[in-house]
Write an enzyme that holds these catalytic residues in place. Structure first.
Site, PDB file in Angstrom:
ATOM      1  N   TYR A 146      -1.610  -0.228  10.231  1.00  0.00           N
ATOM      2  CA  TYR A 146      -1.908  -0.686   8.864  1.00  0.00           C
ATOM      3  C   TYR A 146      -0.705  -0.419   7.956  1.00  0.00           C
ATOM      4  O   TYR A 146      -0.270  -1.291   7.198  1.00  0.00           O
ATOM      5  CB  TYR A 146      -3.157   0.033   8.337  1.00  0.00           C
ATOM      6  CG  TYR A 146      -3.471  -0.260   6.880  1.00  0.00           C
ATOM      7  CD1 TYR A 146      -4.133  -1.426   6.513  1.00  0.00           C
ATOM      8  CD2 TYR A 146      -3.090   0.638   5.883  1.00  0.00           C
ATOM      9  CE1 TYR A 146      -4.404  -1.701   5.174  1.00  0.00           C
ATOM     10  CE2 TYR A 146      -3.359   0.375   4.549  1.00  0.00           C
ATOM     11  CZ  TYR A 146      -4.024  -0.788   4.199  1.00  0.00           C
ATOM     12  OH  TYR A 146      -4.280  -1.061   2.871  1.00  0.00           O
ATOM     13  N   SER A 198       0.862  -1.188   0.000  1.00  0.00           N
ATOM     14  CA  SER A 198       0.000   0.000   0.000  1.00  0.00           C
ATOM     15  C   SER A 198       0.896   1.234   0.000  1.00  0.00           C
ATOM     16  O   SER A 198       2.018   1.195   0.528  1.00  0.00           O
ATOM     17  CB  SER A 198      -0.872   0.029   1.261  1.00  0.00           C
ATOM     18  OG  SER A 198      -1.473   1.307   1.422  1.00  0.00           O
TER      19      SER A 198
HETATM   20  P1  NAP Z   1     -12.108  -4.979   0.537  1.00  0.00           P
HETATM   21  O1  NAP Z   1     -12.906  -4.434  -0.596  1.00  0.00           O
HETATM   22  O2  NAP Z   1     -12.479  -4.611   1.933  1.00  0.00           O
HETATM   23  O3  NAP Z   1     -12.059  -6.566   0.392  1.00  0.00           O
HETATM   24  C1  NAP Z   1     -11.340  -7.302   1.354  1.00  0.00           C
HETATM   25  C2  NAP Z   1     -11.345  -8.762   0.974  1.00  0.00           C
HETATM   26  O4  NAP Z   1     -10.514  -9.457   1.916  1.00  0.00           O
HETATM   27  C3  NAP Z   1     -12.713  -9.402   1.037  1.00  0.00           C
HETATM   28  O5  NAP Z   1     -12.790 -10.360   0.015  1.00  0.00           O
HETATM   29  C4  NAP Z   1     -12.717 -10.056   2.413  1.00  0.00           C
HETATM   30  O6  NAP Z   1     -13.574 -11.196   2.499  1.00  0.00           O
HETATM   31  C5  NAP Z   1     -11.279 -10.493   2.495  1.00  0.00           C
HETATM   32  N1  NAP Z   1     -10.793 -10.736   3.858  1.00  0.00           N
HETATM   33  C6  NAP Z   1     -10.802  -9.873   4.907  1.00  0.00           C
HETATM   34  N2  NAP Z   1     -10.291 -10.472   5.999  1.00  0.00           N
HETATM   35  C7  NAP Z   1      -9.965 -11.735   5.627  1.00  0.00           C
HETATM   36  C8  NAP Z   1      -9.414 -12.843   6.300  1.00  0.00           C
HETATM   37  N3  NAP Z   1      -9.091 -12.780   7.600  1.00  0.00           N
HETATM   38  N4  NAP Z   1      -9.229 -14.000   5.600  1.00  0.00           N
HETATM   39  C9  NAP Z   1      -9.557 -14.091   4.295  1.00  0.00           C
HETATM   40  N5  NAP Z   1     -10.090 -13.050   3.601  1.00  0.00           N
HETATM   41  C10 NAP Z   1     -10.287 -11.896   4.258  1.00  0.00           C
HETATM   42  O7  NAP Z   1     -10.567  -4.557   0.391  1.00  0.00           O
HETATM   43  P2  NAP Z   1      -9.720  -4.014  -0.853  1.00  0.00           P
HETATM   44  O8  NAP Z   1      -9.753  -2.544  -0.823  1.00  0.00           O
HETATM   45  O9  NAP Z   1     -10.073  -4.742  -2.086  1.00  0.00           O
HETATM   46  O10 NAP Z   1      -8.246  -4.415  -0.372  1.00  0.00           O
HETATM   47  C11 NAP Z   1      -7.607  -5.594  -0.813  1.00  0.00           C
HETATM   48  C12 NAP Z   1      -6.138  -5.486  -0.419  1.00  0.00           C
HETATM   49  O11 NAP Z   1      -5.567  -4.314  -1.021  1.00  0.00           O
HETATM   50  C13 NAP Z   1      -5.898  -5.351   1.072  1.00  0.00           C
HETATM   51  O12 NAP Z   1      -4.753  -6.065   1.439  1.00  0.00           O
HETATM   52  C14 NAP Z   1      -5.675  -3.862   1.259  1.00  0.00           C
HETATM   53  O13 NAP Z   1      -4.908  -3.579   2.394  1.00  0.00           O
HETATM   54  C15 NAP Z   1      -4.949  -3.533  -0.031  1.00  0.00           C
HETATM   55  N6  NAP Z   1      -5.023  -2.109  -0.397  1.00  0.00           N
HETATM   56  C16 NAP Z   1      -6.220  -1.505  -0.643  1.00  0.00           C
HETATM   57  C17 NAP Z   1      -6.241  -0.157  -0.954  1.00  0.00           C
HETATM   58  C18 NAP Z   1      -7.529   0.592  -1.217  1.00  0.00           C
HETATM   59  O14 NAP Z   1      -7.495   1.847  -1.282  1.00  0.00           O
HETATM   60  N7  NAP Z   1      -8.660  -0.089  -1.401  1.00  0.00           N
HETATM   61  C19 NAP Z   1      -5.045   0.567  -1.035  1.00  0.00           C
HETATM   62  C20 NAP Z   1      -3.861  -0.088  -0.778  1.00  0.00           C
HETATM   63  C21 NAP Z   1      -3.846  -1.430  -0.477  1.00  0.00           C
HETATM   64  P3  NAP Z   1     -15.180 -11.039   2.869  1.00  0.00           P
HETATM   65  O15 NAP Z   1     -15.841 -10.575   1.616  1.00  0.00           O
HETATM   66  O16 NAP Z   1     -15.586 -12.404   3.260  1.00  0.00           O
HETATM   67  O17 NAP Z   1     -15.261 -10.031   3.981  1.00  0.00           O
END
Ligand code: NAP
Length: 248
Positions: free
Chosen positions: A156, A142
Site C-alpha cells: 500500500y 498517503s
Molecule cells: P474508503 O472510505 O474506503 O472509500 C473508498 C472509495 O473508493 C469508495 O467510494 C469505493 O467505492 C471506492 N473504490 C474502491 N475500489 C474502487 C475501484 N476499484 N474503482 C472505483 N472506486 C473504487 O476510503 P478513504 O479512506 O476515503 O480513502 C480514499 C483515498 O484516500 C484512497 O486512495 C486511500 O488510499 C487514501 N488515503 C486514505 C487515508 C485514510 O486514513 N482514510 C489515508 C491516506 C490516504 P464503493 O463505495 O463502491 O466501495
C-alpha cells in the site's frame, strides 16, 4: 454547461466529502464508485438537495473499459475541469512475506494503474495541446509513502509512493498545457478504509502516534483538495500537501 469534476471513489470517505464540496462550488460532479450503489446515490441526492448537479457512475478504475466509459459519460455533461484521483484500497495488515501475488496485483491495479488511466484520460480532455482549456488533477497519496508502513502494508505504501512520482512527473509534463497536478498526503483519517486492515478500532489505536493526538476527518482532507482545485493555488503544481496532524 457547467464545468465537470470527476471524483473516483466518490461514494464514501474522503471522496464523498470532496464530492459534496465540489457540488457546493457549482461543479457537475461525477460520483464514481465500485460497488456501493446506495452510498453513491446518497451522495448524489445530498448534492442535488443542496441545489447542485451530480450523477453516480459505476466503474472499476482498474479496468480500462470502465475508465473509458466513465470519462465518455462525463463528456456528455460539460467540459472536464477537475479529476480527483481518489479511489484506493488497503488490505489486511501483513508483512510482505505473507502477501500473495493476487493481493499485490489487485492493490497495484486499483491504486496505481487506475490512477494512471484516469490521469491519462483527464489530460486528453484538459490539455491545451489536445484542444482543451486546462484543468486540475489531485492525486491521493498517503503518509504511508513516507513512513513505508512496515509490517502493516508496504505494498500500500509503495502504491502511494507511485502517486507521489505520478504527481511530480505529470505536473511537469503538462505544466505548460494549462493543467496543474498536485496531491494530498493524508495521515490517519477516520473512514471505512481502515476496516480492511482486519484490526478493530485501528484509527483510535493510532492516536498516540499522531503529534496532534487525534485522527483527521474526511472533510479536513477535502478542504485541502478544494484549495488545490481553486484559483487560490494557481501557481501550485507538483506539490504534495500533508494533511496528517503532523505525522509524516
Ligand atoms: P474508503 O472510505 O474506503 O472509500 C473508498 C472509495 O473508493 C469508495 O467510494 C469505493 O467505492 C471506492 N473504490 C474502491 N475500489 C474502487 C475501484 N476499484 N474503482 C472505483 N472506486 C473504487 O476510503 P478513504 O479512506 O476515503 O480513502 C480514499 C483515498 O484516500 C484512497 O486512495 C486511500 O488510499 C487514501 N488515503 C486514505 C487515508 C485514510 O486514513 N482514510 C489515508 C491516506 C490516504 P464503493 O463505495 O463502491 O466501495
Amino acid at each position: 454547461m457547467t464545468n465537470v469534476a470527476i471524483v473516483t471513489g466518490g461514494s464514501r470517505g474522503i471522496g464523498r466529502a470532496t464530492a459534496l464540496k465540489l457540488g457546493a462550488e457549482g461543479y457537475t460532479v461525477v460520483v464514481n464508485y465500485a460497488s456501493n450503489e446506495a452510498a453513491a446515490n446518497e451522495v448524489v441526492s445530498a448534492i442535488t438537495a443542496a441545489g447542485g448537479k451530480a450523477v453516480a457512475i459505476k466503474g472499476d478504475v482498474a479496468q480500462e473499459a470502465d475508465v473509458l466509459a466513465l470519462f465518455t459519460a462525463a463528456d456528455k455533461l460539460g467540459p472536464l475541469k477537475v479529476l480527483i484521483n481518489n479511489a484506493g484500497i488497503m488490505d489486511r495488515q501483513n508483512r510482505l512475506d505473507e502477501m500473495s501475488l493476487e493481493r499485490l496485483k489487485r492493490l497495484f491495479d486499483i491504486n496505481i494503474l487506475g490512477s494512471f488511466l484516469c490521469a491519462r484520460e483527464a489530460v486528453k480532455r484538459m490539455s491545451t495541446k489536445h484542444g482543451g482549456s486546462g484543468g486540475v488533477i489531485v492525486n491521493q497519496s498517503s503518509a504511508a509513502a513516507v513512513l513505508g508502513a512496515p509490517a502493516l502494508g508496504v505494498e500500500y505504501a509503495a502504491s502511494k509512493g507511485a502517486m507521489d512520482v505520478l504527481t511530480i512527473g505529470l505536473s511537469r509534463e503538462v505544466a505548460a498545457e494549462g493543467i496543474r497536478v498536485n496531491a494530498v498526503r493524508p495521515g490517519i483519517i477516520d473512514t471505512e478504509i481502515h476496516d480492511s486492515s482486519g484490526i478493530p478500532g485501528r484509527v483510535k489505536m493510532m492516536r498516540d502516534q499522531i503529534p496532534m493526538k487525534r485522527e483527521g476527518k474526511a472533510e479536513e482532507v477535502a478542504d485541502a483538495i478544494m484549495w488545490l482545485c481553486s484559483d487560490q493555488s494557481s501557481y501550485v503544481t507538483g506539490a504534495i500537501v500533508p494533511v496528517a496532524g503532523g505525522r509524516c
